[in-house]
Motif scaffolding. Structure first.
Motif, PDB file in Angstrom:
ATOM      1  N   ILE A   1       0.842  -1.193   0.000  1.00 54.53           N
ATOM      2  CA  ILE A   1       0.000   0.000   0.000  1.00 54.53           C
ATOM      3  C   ILE A   1       0.879   1.246   0.000  1.00 54.53           C
ATOM      4  N   CYS A   2       0.694   2.097  -0.981  1.00 52.28           N
ATOM      5  CA  CYS A   2       1.350   3.404  -0.997  1.00 52.28           C
ATOM      6  C   CYS A   2       0.454   4.401  -0.282  1.00 52.28           C
ATOM      7  N   ILE A   3       0.989   5.073   0.746  1.00 54.26           N
ATOM      8  CA  ILE A   3       0.211   6.134   1.417  1.00 54.26           C
ATOM      9  C   ILE A   3       0.609   7.463   0.800  1.00 54.26           C
ATOM     10  N   ASP A   4      -0.284   8.036   0.031  1.00 52.16           N
ATOM     11  CA  ASP A   4      -0.023   9.360  -0.542  1.00 52.16           C
ATOM     12  C   ASP A   4      -0.356  10.400   0.521  1.00 52.16           C
ATOM     13  N   LEU A   5       0.658  11.197   0.907  1.00 47.49           N
ATOM     14  CA  LEU A   5       0.507  12.136   2.020  1.00 47.49           C
ATOM     15  C   LEU A   5       0.275  13.568   1.566  1.00 47.49           C
ATOM     16  N   THR A   6       0.056  13.760   0.264  1.00 52.10           N
ATOM     17  CA  THR A   6       0.000  15.142  -0.231  1.00 52.10           C
ATOM     18  C   THR A   6      -1.247  15.896   0.232  1.00 52.10           C
ATOM     19  N   ARG A   7      -2.261  15.157   0.712  1.00 50.47           N
ATOM     20  CA  ARG A   7      -3.420  15.889   1.267  1.00 50.47           C
ATOM     21  C   ARG A   7      -3.194  16.270   2.720  1.00 50.47           C
ATOM     22  N   MET A   8      -2.155  15.710   3.314  1.00 54.27           N
ATOM     23  CA  MET A   8      -1.761  16.139   4.670  1.00 54.27           C
ATOM     24  C   MET A   8      -0.710  17.236   4.491  1.00 54.27           C
ATOM     25  N   ASN A   9      -1.196  18.407   4.087  1.00 57.75           N
ATOM     26  CA  ASN A   9      -0.274  19.482   3.702  1.00 57.75           C
ATOM     27  C   ASN A   9      -0.558  20.775   4.454  1.00 57.75           C
ATOM     28  N   ARG A  10      -1.087  20.632   5.686  1.00 59.63           N
ATOM     29  CA  ARG A  10      -1.418  21.814   6.470  1.00 59.63           C
ATOM     30  C   ARG A  10      -0.216  22.320   7.268  1.00 59.63           C
ATOM     31  N   VAL A  11      -0.226  23.615   7.507  1.00 58.89           N
ATOM     32  CA  VAL A  11       0.681  24.193   8.498  1.00 58.89           C
ATOM     33  C   VAL A  11      -0.066  24.116   9.816  1.00 58.89           C
ATOM     34  N   ILE A  12       0.418  23.322  10.740  1.00 59.79           N
ATOM     35  CA  ILE A  12      -0.302  23.104  11.999  1.00 59.79           C
ATOM     36  C   ILE A  12      -0.137  24.295  12.933  1.00 59.79           C
ATOM     37  N   GLU A  13       1.099  24.786  13.052  1.00 61.52           N
ATOM     38  CA  GLU A  13       1.296  26.013  13.845  1.00 61.52           C
ATOM     39  C   GLU A  13       2.607  26.667  13.463  1.00 61.52           C
ATOM     40  N   VAL A  14       2.636  27.982  13.613  1.00 66.46           N
ATOM     41  CA  VAL A  14       3.869  28.745  13.426  1.00 66.46           C
ATOM     42  C   VAL A  14       4.099  29.505  14.714  1.00 66.46           C
ATOM     43  N   ASN A  15       5.290  29.373  15.270  1.00 72.91           N
ATOM     44  CA  ASN A  15       5.644  30.116  16.479  1.00 72.91           C
ATOM     45  C   ASN A  15       6.701  31.144  16.106  1.00 72.91           C
ATOM     46  N   GLN A  16       6.235  32.352  15.831  1.00 72.90           N
ATOM     47  CA  GLN A  16       7.167  33.360  15.308  1.00 72.90           C
ATOM     48  C   GLN A  16       8.277  33.675  16.288  1.00 72.90           C
ATOM     49  N   GLU A  17       7.919  33.775  17.581  1.00 73.53           N
ATOM     50  CA  GLU A  17       8.945  34.152  18.558  1.00 73.53           C
ATOM     51  C   GLU A  17      10.009  33.061  18.710  1.00 73.53           C
ATOM     52  N   ASP A  18       9.612  31.830  18.464  1.00 71.71           N
ATOM     53  CA  ASP A  18      10.559  30.727  18.623  1.00 71.71           C
ATOM     54  C   ASP A  18      11.224  30.327  17.308  1.00 71.71           C
ATOM     55  N   LEU A  19      10.831  30.986  16.222  1.00 72.47           N
ATOM     56  CA  LEU A  19      11.364  30.621  14.909  1.00 72.47           C
ATOM     57  C   LEU A  19      11.190  29.128  14.650  1.00 72.47           C
ATOM     58  N   ASP A  20       9.977  28.647  14.864  1.00 73.74           N
ATOM     59  CA  ASP A  20       9.721  27.250  14.489  1.00 73.74           C
ATOM     60  C   ASP A  20       8.304  27.110  13.959  1.00 73.74           C
ATOM     61  N   CYS A  21       8.044  26.004  13.337  1.00 73.88           N
ATOM     62  CA  CYS A  21       6.682  25.697  12.887  1.00 73.88           C
ATOM     63  C   CYS A  21       6.522  24.184  12.881  1.00 73.88           C
ATOM     64  N   THR A  22       5.262  23.758  12.911  1.00 72.69           N
ATOM     65  CA  THR A  22       4.960  22.335  12.782  1.00 72.69           C
ATOM     66  C   THR A  22       4.034  22.170  11.591  1.00 72.69           C
ATOM     67  N   VAL A  23       4.400  21.245  10.720  1.00 74.09           N
ATOM     68  CA  VAL A  23       3.628  21.046   9.486  1.00 74.09           C
ATOM     69  C   VAL A  23       3.322  19.573   9.303  1.00 74.09           C
ATOM     70  N   GLU A  24       2.330  19.315   8.496  1.00 78.31           N
ATOM     71  CA  GLU A  24       2.086  17.938   8.082  1.00 78.31           C
ATOM     72  C   GLU A  24       3.134  17.569   7.024  1.00 78.31           C
ATOM     73  N   PRO A  25       3.370  16.277   6.838  1.00 78.41           N
ATOM     74  CA  PRO A  25       4.516  15.878   6.013  1.00 78.41           C
ATOM     75  C   PRO A  25       4.338  16.149   4.520  1.00 78.41           C
ATOM     76  N   GLY A  26       3.069  16.306   4.076  1.00 75.57           N
ATOM     77  CA  GLY A  26       2.849  16.414   2.640  1.00 75.57           C
ATOM     78  C   GLY A  26       2.955  17.819   2.081  1.00 75.57           C
ATOM     79  N   ILE A  27       3.241  18.801   2.921  1.00 74.01           N
ATOM     80  CA  ILE A  27       3.391  20.163   2.396  1.00 74.01           C
ATOM     81  C   ILE A  27       4.725  20.265   1.668  1.00 74.01           C
ATOM     82  N   THR A  28       4.731  20.974   0.547  1.00 72.66           N
ATOM     83  CA  THR A  28       6.003  21.160  -0.153  1.00 72.66           C
ATOM     84  C   THR A  28       6.741  22.341   0.449  1.00 72.66           C
ATOM     85  N   ARG A  29       8.042  22.388   0.204  1.00 71.49           N
ATOM     86  CA  ARG A  29       8.826  23.480   0.785  1.00 71.49           C
ATOM     87  C   ARG A  29       8.403  24.826   0.197  1.00 71.49           C
ATOM     88  N   GLU A  30       8.007  24.838  -1.075  1.00 69.42           N
ATOM     89  CA  GLU A  30       7.568  26.111  -1.662  1.00 69.42           C
ATOM     90  C   GLU A  30       6.259  26.560  -1.047  1.00 69.42           C
TER      91      GLU A  30
END
Lengths: 469, 469
Positions: free
Chosen positions: A99-128
């Motif tokens: 089974i191939c799991i296509d993860l491209t629909r899991m492409n959300r930005v879950i959170e961005v923490n500006q003060e900490d310079l970090d973010c959490t994303v789902e794996p299917g988001i592209t870098r662009e």
């Protein structure tokens, strides 16, 4: 090609049929066994023959990933995670089906923490897409492997690219992942703090594991402030050695160069022809500096002095974005320009990386090798890391050319080891590089196998990648 | 203290006697079963009770380490690697007895590659001795945990310290290790290239493994060019929140601060008293910048503007080495100054680390907790990483004080988790932090256990550390 480990099977036909039946009821039209989708999800970007999965499922949540993995685990069915499909070493092939799991629909930005310079994303988001989402925050995610890969795929291959010399690789920029492991657990490898000494570094174990230890369901990333200013330029050198000496001095001086790319003479010739430019057809360095207005000017000037000292020609640089893009056009178009050196040919990329003191010798010996075997292959290198790509232009319909390319790749990888380097700086092992891993890391490969067997005893997670068990 | 997992045994008496007999013949006077040496090699720097090994062997080569491990493996005898003994969480205790391998005679610099900014050293060299050996190369090894620890010990605890904000932690500065694993293999985890995507990241798995997966026999390190110039200074703030806001802005602006240390008002008071200084007894930031002459001045000025914007008092800074040392004296003497707040008391260090956006809230809540429980405990933080140490000053002869300290540590670690942080930024888990690991990482701990069981099925490598199997 013979060197890639694409050994098929054994296939668990009964288990595969059962799992598809069960998951088909759950996912309905989001599970497909159609030929077109299966073909599209097998590896197609290189010479490695495609090996199709039996079904593709478009997962939309972590819970769905967990459900798929648990079902596959129960029936001992292979699970192959899929992002953008831009990997180069057969990472998404399905040698035993499954089974191939296509993860491209899991492409959300879950959170961005500006003060900490970090973010959490789902794996299917592209870098662009991630950088588009970050646009209004003043932050960016720096890793740029060229292709518009997904963050999950980049993490899984320990990707890097042109600005790793400044910002590091995925290993340095992933703070934590969540993943579903072969036993169906959903784990989180670290908290969001920027550092920790709490137990084994599972984050770094999953980064570069090529999906063989679990399916990533989120990735927490370090971000960077968008630099106030960027300067960029290009400088020709009389030889590869002179260019590499300039690279070494730049780094030794502590100049925080953001990108420092080496193009060999053949690559420069290709770029001139492709884009109608008139660069000197000599080995050249393309450089970029990030910082304050004063800082990037100072850095460019310091680099110019170093380049002159190393016998470099005129160093042309600018801080103006449009001019900078023009100066860097040759580098950006390098891949497409290369292909035009031999229309109709396929480009096969290599990926060795050596200590930078060894880069010039390794590149020169490689150029001599190419000449001696009458191969057409421009070279582009992430010189600050000692990582370079030889793009072999071959007719993939010709067994003789494939054999010659294969023999060259073997010689190149052995050469890299001789220069204390690695057979892969950033592409990963996949199926294509397995023959070289034992020569590079010896008994360490057996330790890797022990880890794999412990975490995935039935070998369902992306089987047949990195090593044969 | 009750929270540390110092459960003794089971001891394999017969195996231990046999191994000591065999190894005694081989190592003669380099194996000692004398009480003084055994006591010296058990953990003594903190409140955790000492648990002695049965013998100490001074190893001099990798082959000797391999021989010791193989002998111990055959007879199922614990192996405890020992460096400088500066760890803080019971890492070198021997809860089941066994053989302590003292690695301090393996203190050679194996090679320095100036052009590549790397070196390979034996694990027993201390960071200060390494920097002395590098003196004439223009390079230095930046990680500074305070104590003059060995490189092997620093790698094993994933140490960092004051300048991790600029140069990273041991995870970022170890390129490769060689190690003897529990099955007696001698492996090398990576080549010397600056990056690689070749298989699982065993380097990062051994960094921070606290000796539970093998004994390090060499470490290949990244080095840095000694900066042309250093500026340093100190600035008081009206509150911890204001100071932390200045830290966040400094990092968001991309100012490459080399050190940015937070001392709370009590710590400043202690420093004034200890060293006869007259700093404002307010939360203060000690900062340092590394770079070019122009760069470090620009950075200090930019920081000064940020500090003023955040309500900071006068920012005093200099590029002159002697004046800089004077300005930083309070920070350097912080530990000794703290102890003088309560003569005769023992200092117990904590080590939580949170995202920097959470640092102020976490520190303030911690100060309120200390006040509510009438505990004397100055705070020093590596603010750029969100890592801070509360130094509890307690009478270790008083069960009531120990219980109060223990309860505070539990609240502190739970608080750090609530702020998305970790119970240990740089000290490691050892015996002391085991109670907090499952709360922090959940099922990830079970994945760690699976790895440990796979690589060390008889649990001979530093048993009883990180987690109970």
């Amino acid at each position: 090609m013979g060197l890639a480990n694409i050994t098929a099977g054994p296939r668990n036909e009964a288990g595969i049929a059962t799992a598809i039946g069960i998951l088909g009821q759950r996912f309905a039209e989001r599970l497909s066994t159609g030929e077109a989708l299966r073909a599209q999800h097998a590896h197609t970007t290189t010479y490695i023959p495609a090996q199709w999965p039996d079904a593709v499922i478009f997962a939309e949540t972590s819970d769905e990933v967990q459900l798929i993995v648990r079902t596959c685990a129960k029936h001992r069915v292979p699970v192959i995670p899929f992002g953008a499909g831009t990997s180069l070493e057969g990472h998404v092939n399905a040698p035993r089906g499954g089974i191939c799991i296509d993860l491209t629909r899991m492409n959300r930005v879950i959170e961005v923490n500006q003060e900490d310079l970090d973010c959490t994303v789902e794996p299917g988001i592209t870098r662009e897409d991630l950088n588009i989402a970050l646009r209004d925050t003043g932050l960016f995610f720096p890793i740029d492997p060229g292709a518009n890969a997904t963050i999950g795929g980049m993490a899984s291959t320990r990707a890097s690219g042109t600005n790793a010399v400044r910002y590091g690789t995925m290993k340095d920029n992933v703070l934590a992942v969540t993943a579903v492991t072969a036993d169906g657990r959903h784990i989180r490898t670290a908290q969001r703090a920027r550092k920790s000494s709490a137990g084994y570094d599972l984050t770094r174990l999953f980064v570069g594991a090529e999906g063989t230890l679990g399916v990533l369901t989120s990735v927490t990333l370090r971000l960077q402030g968008i630099p106030q200013a960027i300067s960029g330029g290009v400088c020709p050198f009389p030889s590869v050695e002179a260019a590499c000496q300039a690279v070494i001095m730049t780094i030794q001086m502590g100049i925080p160069v953001a990108r420092i790319e080496l193009l060999d003479a053949l690559q420069m010739k290709a770029c001139n022809a492709y884009s109608g430019l008139d660069y000197a057809e000599q080995p050249s360095l393309f450089v970029e500096f990030h910082g304050s207005d004063a800082g990037v000017a100072e850095q460019a000037e310091s680099f110019g002095e170093i380049a002159a000292e190393c016998g470099g020609g005129e160093f042309t640089w600018t801080v103006e974005p449009e001019k900078r893009s023009r100066l860097w056009k040759a580098r950006h178009d390098a891949y497409w320009a290369s292909l035009q050196l031999r229309p109709g040919a396929r480009g096969l990329s290599t990926d060795v990386c050596v200590p930078i003191s060894q880069l010039a010798a390794c590149v020169v010996e490689t150029q001599e090798d190419l000449a001696a075997h009458d191969l057409t292959a421009p070279i582009v290198g992430h010189a600050g890391d000692g990582n370079f790509h030889v793009l072999l232009l071959i007719d993939v319909e010709s067994p003789a050319e494939i054999a010659a390319a294969e023999a060259f790749v073997a010689r190149l990888n052995e050469r890299a080891l001789r220069f204390e380097g690695t057979c892969t700086g950033e592409h990963g092992i996949g199926q294509g590089k397995q023959a070289y891993l034992p020569a590079e890391l010896g008994d360490s490969v057996e330790i890797m196998r022990q880890i794999k067997r412990a975490l995935d005893p039935d070998e369902i997670m992306n089987p047949g990648k990195v090593f044969a068990l």
